[in-house]
Design a protein around this motif. Sequence first.
Motif, PDB file in Angstrom:
ATOM      1  N   TRP A   5      -3.465   4.129  -2.151  1.00  0.00           N
ATOM      2  CA  TRP A   5      -3.777   2.957  -2.625  1.00  0.00           C
ATOM      3  C   TRP A   5      -3.448   1.663  -1.996  1.00  0.00           C
ATOM      4  O   TRP A   5      -2.478   1.758  -1.056  1.00  0.00           O
ATOM      5  CB  TRP A   5      -3.150   2.577  -4.092  1.00  0.00           C
ATOM      6  CG  TRP A   5      -1.654   2.505  -4.233  1.00  0.00           C
ATOM      7  CD1 TRP A   5      -0.730   3.689  -4.430  1.00  0.00           C
ATOM      8  CD2 TRP A   5      -0.958   1.569  -4.039  1.00  0.00           C
ATOM      9  NE1 TRP A   5       0.284   3.297  -4.621  1.00  0.00           N
ATOM     10  CE2 TRP A   5       0.550   1.927  -4.401  1.00  0.00           C
ATOM     11  CE3 TRP A   5      -1.237   0.196  -3.881  1.00  0.00           C
ATOM     12  CZ2 TRP A   5       1.624   1.108  -4.298  1.00  0.00           C
ATOM     13  CZ3 TRP A   5      -0.085  -0.732  -4.092  1.00  0.00           C
ATOM     14  CH2 TRP A   5       1.258  -0.330  -3.892  1.00  0.00           C
ATOM     15  N   ALA A  34      -8.128   2.449  -4.458  1.00  0.00           N
ATOM     16  CA  ALA A  34      -7.257   3.185  -4.456  1.00  0.00           C
ATOM     17  C   ALA A  34      -8.060   4.493  -4.615  1.00  0.00           C
ATOM     18  O   ALA A  34      -9.384   4.543  -4.654  1.00  0.00           O
ATOM     19  CB  ALA A  34      -6.709   3.355  -6.036  1.00  0.00           C
ATOM     20  N   SER A  55       0.927  -1.295  -0.091  1.00  0.00           N
ATOM     21  CA  SER A  55      -0.196  -0.035  -0.115  1.00  0.00           C
ATOM     22  C   SER A  55       0.932   1.159   0.042  1.00  0.00           C
ATOM     23  O   SER A  55       2.232   1.135   0.240  1.00  0.00           O
ATOM     24  CB  SER A  55      -1.006  -0.062   1.322  1.00  0.00           C
ATOM     25  OG  SER A  55      -0.154   0.146   2.406  1.00  0.00           O
TER      26      SER A  55
END
Length: 912
Positions: free
Chosen positions: A808, A838, A747
């Motif tokens: 994201w 996202a 992430s």
Amino acid sequence: MTRHKTSHIFTKIALKPLNTNLFNIVLLSIFLTIGSCKIYSQDIKNKTTAIPAKNQKVRTGSIPENTSKSTAKKETDTIKKDSVKIKVFLDGKVKYKSEDYARIDQKKKLITLYNKAELYYQDIELKSGIIVLDYEKNEVYAGRIKDSTGTYTQYPNFKQGANVIEPDSIRFNFKTKKALIWNSRTDQGEFKVKASISKKENDSVYFLKGARFTTSKDIDNPEYYFQTSKVKFIPGKKVVTGLTNMVIANVPTPIALPFAFFPMSKETSVSGILLPTYNDSNTRGFSLQNGGYYFALSDHYDLTVLGDYYTNGSYALRFESSYGKRYSYRGNINVRFENLINSERGYPDYSKQNIYNIQWSHAKDSKGSPNSSFSASVNLGSSKYYKQSINQANVGSNLNNTLSSSVSYSKTFNGTVGSRLAVSATHSQNTQTSEINLTLPDLQYSVDRLYPFVGKDGVKKGFFKNINLQYNLSGKNSFVTTDSLFFKPEMFNNAKVGVQQSIPISTNFKLFKYFSVSTAMNYEEVWYLKTIRRGYDTDQSKVIDKTVNGFDAFRTYNFSSSLGTTIYGTFNFGKNKKIKSIRHVMRPSVSYSYTPSFEKYYDTYATDASGTITKDYTRFEGGIFSSPGKTNSNILGFDLSNTFEAKVTDKDSTKVEAKKIMLLNNLNFSTSYDINANGITSLAWAPVRVSGGTQLFNNKMNINFATTLDPYAIDNSGTRINVYNINNGGSLFRMTSSNVTLNYSISSKDMEAKKKDKNQQSQRNGGRDDDLFGRNTIDTARGKSQFDEEEDSGEDKITEFFASILPWDMTFAYSLTYGNNNRENKITGNSIMISANADLTPKWKAGVSTGYDFVQNGVTYTQLRFERDLLSWRMDFNWQPFGTQSNWSFFIGIKSGVLSDIKYDKRSASKR
């Protein structure tokens, strides 16, 4: 000075016209003019030096309650406290203070407070830029003031009890408790209310004119509001309005009601109607879904009743209840029933069926009773419920093949010799075969370990002092049935009942300082209420089993021992190397187990009518605790576990110590050797099982692998033979199966903590707790966001968003399975799954869950999801484009729970 009547003066002048004297006449006229007016005198204040602003004191004062004397004290700039005794009839003491001045006008009966003025009376608190108190009329006036730039500041803040109003100005009467308020602003639960003119009738009723209601954070510039001209407002309870019109972005909409009712209870929940949503289906017609009523029964439990109805006669009912008591317990119950009708009566494809699902979750707080516990996790019902339900969109449940339940209670008995009792019920259901395995009840009782040879000092050291024994009892009542026979008499006819008692005796000690030895013996006794008698039935011409009711028992025992140690090895590469050292830890162990043959519990039966061919069987066969073994078991086991750890130079040059990283969390080898194997009917060596796992990239990637290696060859029929594979022209081991799995989460930020338990309902229904099988969309109709929401999405957040990378996160999973048990030498499973989310913009979120099966050559279950944050509103779109469960849903509605029924929820008809 004396006042004279003018009529007397004029009379005297008329009687003596001849004796005029100009000087006297002029002088007399002056006196007469002055005498015809009222003349007052006053004290002239002594001049004082002005106090600089920075040294001025805050003016404070109070008005006593029910005083009758009228006196006034002189005010100077050095006064710290005023006490004005005036004739008022208030029920309490009025306290006030201000920063600039507190001016008393005895003539007009006014007290004026200026700049940061405050006034307190009973449960009333008033703060404002300027406050004027009329103690003759028992009224107070408050308003804002202008600063040096001409901008209005210090708006009034009127608080009475728990109600707070922030108007432009206010007029309030202490005696009647009535008030007139201009441009009031107040918060009532999730609502924000603004009105041009408000009239406070009493402590509990307000009348508003030109009012607007909204759940937007900005009351002065909301995204939407409800505009009405006349309102009756009861704080904390309700709002009743006349003609009400909905306004979005300051544009009036055609949505209007002749009257409206808004609940404003300050309770955590209130009862109310849940409005249904309209939908249509190609197979069942038009429908109303998710309509019902919410019952706020008490602070400890509630009830939601929901229903669906289709025009072809199909309907569904759902009962949902949550309950809880602090420091005691919490849980929820969901009961769902659906009557499904396909097509129309008289058509060949007409069908009708009933499906149901029951979920119960309960957890007991250990603080309430530390010696006992009760928990429940139930998910049972029709095997086809999740696949055929007309109002269920849980992806993980559709793909899951097993439903399971467990309800358990345990209690610990403390004493000289402690013990523990546990009673549970378990359920396992295969949704493909509809087979149900139910154990009700499952009783477990155990006594704590006893050390009969330990000394008075309590030290357990050595072979004899470590000898310990236990007592365990297990009782089970088990059923194997199907959906159609669940809780019917046929289900109970096939019940299996049994009791198992065991007394394990064990000890452990050190051998030659470096070896750990453990030895155990176990005695078991099993009781059954049903056994079998097997024989050949000449009438049916086959072997049948007859059930024999009555008590019967068998007894067994076994012996086991193990020897193990730990070996540490370190490989140093030098201090100046990037990899400084590698540490290898090995834990080898050898185990031995012996179980004798219990042939005395075996009988023979004829396999044909002649009776010449017989076979052995035991009457305890098929029992819930298995049956005694006939084969003498003499097994040697070999296990080796390994871990590999490295010390590397830390990238942070300021750190002195080397950084530790794990290379392999585990690498295990295991096999066994049967000493009694004769090499014909049984083979001595068991296949070697190899398994391992590790974590890479800061523990974000998990890798697990396993393989089975068989040392024996197989014949043309695929049966293992007593010939080593290497002697049959092959390698040392024959790989019969192998699999590897990878899970990787990345992430833009560390979101691991946020991602835990985000798909709880899917996990509870039997699906996954992550997004790889999509997210649960059934809660969309209730206004729950599918994405992790963050509060305070204001300008600061937007600026931070564009100053950083695009937020994201992604979860990646890969699985590969190889099969070669019968020389098929093929990949039996090869699939990849991806879930990604996202933030496309600060207000747009998007996500996708998909995958591909390389064996079936097809896309796995795919879900696309989009969500738009509209401040007070939320909009989302979900789409499953492939498969039999393909569907889409669109939702837009107000986030606030008070107005959750103001929404548009549209779902496509499922193909199922």
